[in-house]
Design an enzyme around this catalytic site. Structure first.
Site, PDB file in Angstrom:
ATOM      1  N   GLY A   1       5.514  -9.753   3.875  1.00 55.00           N
ATOM      2  CA  GLY A   1       5.782  -8.431   3.350  1.00 55.00           C
ATOM      3  C   GLY A   1       5.634  -7.379   4.413  1.00 55.00           C
TER       4      GLY A   1
ATOM      5  N   GLY B   1       5.272  -2.958   4.714  1.00 59.75           N
ATOM      6  CA  GLY B   1       5.241  -1.670   4.036  1.00 59.75           C
ATOM      7  C   GLY B   1       4.951  -0.584   5.031  1.00 59.75           C
TER       8      GLY B   1
ATOM      9  N   VAL C   1       2.278  -7.768   6.089  1.00 61.51           N
ATOM     10  CA  VAL C   1       1.460  -8.788   5.447  1.00 61.51           C
ATOM     11  C   VAL C   1       1.965 -10.166   5.871  1.00 61.51           C
ATOM     12  CG1 VAL C   1       0.534  -9.628   3.267  1.00 61.51           C
ATOM     13  CG2 VAL C   1       1.272  -7.248   3.467  1.00 61.51           C
TER      14      VAL C   1
ATOM     15  N   ASP D   1      -4.629   3.314  -4.922  1.00 65.90           N
ATOM     16  CA  ASP D   1      -3.220   3.171  -4.525  1.00 65.90           C
ATOM     17  C   ASP D   1      -2.507   2.218  -5.480  1.00 65.90           C
ATOM     18  OD1 ASP D   1      -0.943   3.631  -3.043  1.00 65.90           O
ATOM     19  OD2 ASP D   1      -1.434   2.167  -1.484  1.00 65.90           O
TER      20      ASP D   1
END
Lengths: 185, 339
Positions: free
Chosen positions: B88, B90, B95, B204
């Protein structure tokens, strides 16, 4: 009047030496702009060369008569060359250091959107491009405007002062030629 | 050089305009009758033209740097963790799926935070909360296992590996009814409540931090990234908006009014509840109360004002509003109440 605007009008009045002053100015602006924009983006995001070149144009050229394609043509020709150098310099630096994660690492995307490993080697492309430039300078200019500055075919034709049909044909020709150089060497 | 002649280009241009290979071949026979070498060259170019696909058709792109490691450095060790695969990416970092070799062997998710944060401070804040994080034990919370700094000095977090997709995407992909969406949402609330009781605020909550994973074919939500927001202290300031624009626009929609204060002192468990509310709104209507487009258009000061002052439409109004369908693909018909 900005430096760039002044140089552009000097070129139009026939001052040949003025063109040489254009490239370093635009190169510096594009480099700074690229670094700044890339720093704002999330990792792994991409920026279009087109967007940068047009933004640099807006920032550097304050001409009331924006429809003046002669001077726009000069600007974009220099910007395309600047962008090519930025991309190639970075590819070269990356190849020599094999260092990742640097702040303004710039590379080519998977252009053909095929498999990841089918990415174009920008350095090889640039070698082929240099050959094209030696044999067909007019087509090399066209490739530069299209690929490195991201102009549309119409804009490219206007900038080079050629017809759209010719631009279309030369683009197809140059693309096939470069593709052949890269894939059938 | 024969290819240099204008005729070569003209012949090439005419040849590629022809539809079938046979026609092209016949045309080249005629056009280059006197010059077999020219014919060979043009034939090659024409072949390359059709093979080239969209080669060079999209302008050059500049790509931002990978925050942590290049894809070629997969396989390297960060502490006791061996990077296996990027899973991942972002605004805040990347990640990876990683393999822990010591003291136990298992697969974990390893999040490397983007450059530009003081890793000492980040790790100190993480350590301060570590005990509390370790107390969390809930099936819907991905455990936070470890934190540290990479060799290049970037902070990283190690979490339980969750194979999943964001809750909003899962619901839309599977065309869940509103009732099914609510059933998935309830355990998310339980997870957050559990954390709150241990004194942990997530800070978050957003779809990409609420993953749906399948256990025995049953969807189970997992809240990830606990402790990360606090440790990396994401504050809404001009600076973060500037340097982490991607992150901020990604998260703003879920941000509570008190988080939109520049000082962000007033953040407590209610901020998470607010973000949960936004998530629920999105699950039911397909859009966040303050839409992405709305926030993207606004200037920084205006964004804060919108978050703090603006009264969003009620979900029912949003859905009956004929304009709702325009808001992205998420507001699929499937997101609408089917009863």
């Amino acid at each position: 009047m900005s430096d760039v605007t002044r140089i552009l009008s000097a070129i139009e009045q026939g001052d040949r030496s003025a063109a040489e002053q254009l490239l370093p100015l635009i190169y510096a602006e594009l480099r700074a702009l690229a670094a700044q924009r890339l720093a704002q983006e999330a990792p792994g995001q991409t920026l279009q060369a087109t967007a940068l070149v047009h933004e640099a144009h807006l920032r550097l050229v304050h001409e009331p008569n924006a429809a003046n394609w002669d001077s726009r043509g000069h600007f974009f020709a220099a910007a395309a060359e600047a962008m090519r150098r930025i991309l190639v310099d970075n590819a070269r630096r990356k190849a020599s250091t094999k260092r990742g994660g640097q702040f303004d690492r710039i590379e080519l995307p998977d252009l053909a959107q095929r498999a990841e490993d089918d990415r174009i080697d920008l350095l090889a492309l640039d070698d082929a491009f240099e050959k094209l430039q030696a044999i067909h300078p007019d087509k090399a200019r066209l490739v530069k405007l299209r690929f490195f500055a991201g102009l549309t075919l119409e804009e490219t034709a206007d900038a080079l002062g050629i017809s759209r049909t010719t631009a279309q044909r030369n683009w197809a020709f140059a693309r096939a030629w470069l593709y052949g150089q890269l894939h059938e060497a | 050089m024969p290819l240099d002649t204008p005729t070569a280009e003209t012949i090439f241009g005419q040849a590629i305009a022809l539809d079938s290979p046979a026609e092209r071949s016949r045309f080249l026979d005629r056009a280059c009758a006197a010059d077999p070498e020219l014919r060979r060259q043009i034939e090659q170019l024409v072949a390359d033209h059709f093979k080239a696909g969209d080669f060079l058709e999209r302008p050059a792109i500049l790509r931002t740097a990978d925050p942590s490691v290049d894809s070629e450095t997969l396989g390297t060790l960060i502490g006791p963790y061996k990077l296996l695969q990027q899973i991942g990416e972002g605004g805040m970092g990347t990640v990876f799926m990683a393999e822990q070799t010591h003291p136990v062997q298992r697969r974990v998710a390893l999040k490397v935070i983007k450059a530009g944060m003081d890793s000492k401070q980040v790790i100190a804040r993480f350590e301060a909360e570590r005990q509390a994080l370790a107390m969390m034990d809930h099936v819907n919370i991905a455990r936070v296992l470890d934190a540290g700094a990479t060799e290049s000095g970037r902070p990283y977090f190690v979490m339980e590996l969750v194979h999943g997709i964001p809750i909003t995407k899962y619901c839309d992909d599977n065309h869940l009814t509103p009732h099914e969406r609510l059933e998935l949402f309830v355990p998310v609330c339980h997870a957050i409540q559990h954390a709150h009781q241990k004194g942990i605020i997530h800070r978050d909550i957003k779809p990409s931090n609420v993953m749906i994973t399948l256990y025995d074919g049953k969807p189970v939500p997992k809240v990830i990234d606990f402790g990360v927001a606090k440790a990396t202290e994401q504050k809404l300031t001009d600076r973060t908006l500037f340097t982490q624009y991607g992150t901020m626009v990604g998260t703003l929609e879920y941000m509570s009014p008190e988080q939109a204060e520049i000082s962000a002192l007033g953040v407590d468990t209610r901020s998470d509840i607010y973000s949960l509310g936004v998530l629920l709104y999105e699950l039911l209507t397909g859009t966040t109360p303050l839409t992405r487009e709305r926030l993207r258009e606004a200037a920084f000061g205006e964004i804060l004002h919108i978050i703090k002052e603006e009264e969003p439409q009620k979900p029912s109004t949003r859905l009956s509003d004929s304009g709702a369908a325009r808001h992205g693909s998420r507001s699929l018909p499937s997101a609408r109440p089917s009863r």
